[in-house]
Design an enzyme around this catalytic site. Structure first.
Site, mmCIF file in Angstrom:
data_model
loop_
_atom_site.group_PDB
_atom_site.id
_atom_site.type_symbol
_atom_site.label_atom_id
_atom_site.label_comp_id
_atom_site.label_asym_id
_atom_site.label_seq_id
_atom_site.Cartn_x
_atom_site.Cartn_y
_atom_site.Cartn_z
ATOM 1 N N LYS A 1 0.814 -1.173 0.160
ATOM 2 C CA LYS A 1 0.321 0.170 -0.018
ATOM 3 C C LYS A 1 0.930 1.305 0.131
ATOM 4 O O LYS A 1 0.872 2.059 -0.713
ATOM 5 C CB LYS A 1 -1.038 -0.120 1.090
ATOM 6 C CG LYS A 1 -2.110 -1.073 0.931
ATOM 7 C CD LYS A 1 -2.812 -1.171 2.461
ATOM 8 C CE LYS A 1 -3.894 -2.458 2.008
ATOM 9 N NZ LYS A 1 -4.554 -2.834 3.319
ATOM 10 N N GLN B 1 -4.723 -1.668 9.406
ATOM 11 C CA GLN B 1 -4.811 -3.042 8.879
ATOM 12 C C GLN B 1 -5.318 -4.201 9.950
ATOM 13 O O GLN B 1 -4.940 -4.102 11.059
ATOM 14 C CB GLN B 1 -3.340 -3.611 8.608
ATOM 15 C CG GLN B 1 -3.141 -4.671 7.853
ATOM 16 C CD GLN B 1 -3.884 -4.707 6.377
ATOM 17 O OE1 GLN B 1 -3.677 -3.400 5.836
ATOM 18 N NE2 GLN B 1 -4.136 -5.743 6.076
ATOM 19 N N ASP C 1 -11.163 2.612 4.138
ATOM 20 C CA ASP C 1 -11.411 1.458 3.934
ATOM 21 C C ASP C 1 -12.956 1.102 3.739
ATOM 22 O O ASP C 1 -13.513 0.140 3.176
ATOM 23 C CB ASP C 1 -11.165 0.358 5.097
ATOM 24 C CG ASP C 1 -9.757 -0.258 5.059
ATOM 25 O OD1 ASP C 1 -9.348 -0.791 3.915
ATOM 26 O OD2 ASP C 1 -9.349 -0.560 6.096
HETATM 27 N N1 GUN Z 1 -7.165 -7.226 6.232
HETATM 28 C C1 GUN Z 1 -7.448 -7.848 5.117
HETATM 29 N N2 GUN Z 1 -8.087 -7.085 4.185
HETATM 30 C C2 GUN Z 1 -8.245 -5.761 4.626
HETATM 31 C C3 GUN Z 1 -8.572 -4.588 4.204
HETATM 32 O O1 GUN Z 1 -9.044 -4.452 3.002
HETATM 33 N N3 GUN Z 1 -8.340 -3.431 5.015
HETATM 34 C C4 GUN Z 1 -7.878 -3.728 6.202
HETATM 35 N N4 GUN Z 1 -7.931 -2.482 6.986
HETATM 36 N N5 GUN Z 1 -7.435 -4.861 6.707
HETATM 37 C C5 GUN Z 1 -7.696 -5.857 5.909
#
Ligand code: GUN
Length: 296
Positions: free
Chosen positions: A53, A97, A120
């Site tokens: 990211k 995350q 998100d």
């Molecule tokens: N863990 C797995 N997929 C995601 C996501 O799309 N966002 C976040 N914050 N954590 C994740």
């Protein structure tokens, strides 16, 4: 029939080139879009996602901040970090995350994120806005799937979309998006899950089958209608002694057999995977555009 491949790499390239133009336009007006990612603990898969990211932000010319906190971080310490990001004008969007260490209540953390910075789209107010058809942001993975359908020219209007899986991150929002009015939606939607009776009977009725149940090769060819479009959201690591790493990634769909029945299918890897980060970047750019306009 051998299915046409729907590749997230190609679709995301198209979206990135649009995002680059929007980022340039923002920078020309003095706003550098900023995305922060918070990682708590040492989960290896999360470390990879968080690194990717940050790298993508930088390659697009956005400002990236990665905050890595130790496994022992308390809930209050994490809430303080979230409050700091909520108040920081250089950060237009951020995410924490998941999964978080067991001693931290994920819901409490998500609820503490300013919905205007919720890259998100996990905050309940953003989930609610999406459900009523007035979204600010869209959840990244389902939005990525929808873009794959739209940009591959797949008609969704009036089609029966069967979503396999009911998670808050993929299944539920995916179904909510496909049932909305408008482009890439207007579908008739069914959700099936681990407690569904005679699940194959329902998946066989799908014009578009979107699979996010987290079980390797769960969907077999007998569960798919001839000519269906199959989108595989799964990423499961399975043992494979013939592979140099001793393991490899497979989806939730038995690709080798289903590809001969479907009219179009997304492979794993190379299918939905690249779309999640892409749509996260799209949310961050949107948040920065909104901040630059001074709206909401
Ligand atoms: N863990 C797995 N997929 C995601 C996501 O799309 N966002 C976040 N914050 N954590 C994740």
């Amino acid at each position: 029939m051998t299915a046409k491949l729907i590749l997230g790499k190609d679709v995301s390239e198209e979206i990135y080139s649009e995002l680059r133009q929007r980022i340039e336009a923002l920078k020309a007006k003095g706003t550098v879009p900023g995305l922060a990612v918070v990682l708590v603990g040492n989960d290896p898969a999360s470390q990879v996602y968080v690194r990717k990211k940050g790298e993508m932000c930088e390659s697009l010319g956005m400002m990236s901040r990665t905050i890595v906190l130790p496994e022992e971080t308390t809930q209050q310490e994490l809430l303080d970090v979230v409050a700091g990001l909520n108040a920081d004008p250089a950060i237009h969007g951020f995410l924490v995350q998941l999964p978080l260490p067991k001693h931290i209540d994920e819901e409490a953390i998500i609820n503490a994120i300013d919905p205007r910075k919720d890259a998100d789209c996990f905050h309940p107010s953003n989930v609610g806005r999406m459900l009523i058809g007035e979204p600010d942001f869209l959840p990244a993975t389902p939005a990525g799937v929808q873009q794959m359908l739209i940009r591959s020219g797949i008609e969704t209007k009036g089609k029966h979309v069967v979503v396999v899986g009911r998670s808050n991150i993929v299944g539920k929002p995916m179904a909510a998006m496909m049932v909305q009015k408008g482009a890439g939606a207007d579908s008739t939607v069914t959700i099936v899950h681990s407690r569904t009776q005679d699940l194959p009977y329902i998946t066989r009725q799908a014009d578009i089958l979107i699979v996010a149940i987290g079980k390797p090769r769960f969907v077999t060819a007998d569960m798919v209608k001839d000519g269906a479009v199959v989108i595989d959201v799964g990423t499961n690591r399975v043992d494979d002694p013939t592979h140099p790493k001793g393991s490899r990634l497979v989806g939730d769909v038995d690709f080798e057999n289903v590809k001969d029945k479907a009219s179009a299918i997304s492979p794993v890897p190379g299918g939905v995977g690249p779309m999640t980060i892409c749509m996260l970047m799209a949310n961050a750019v949107k948040a920065a555009e909104r901040a630059a306009e001074g709206s909401r």
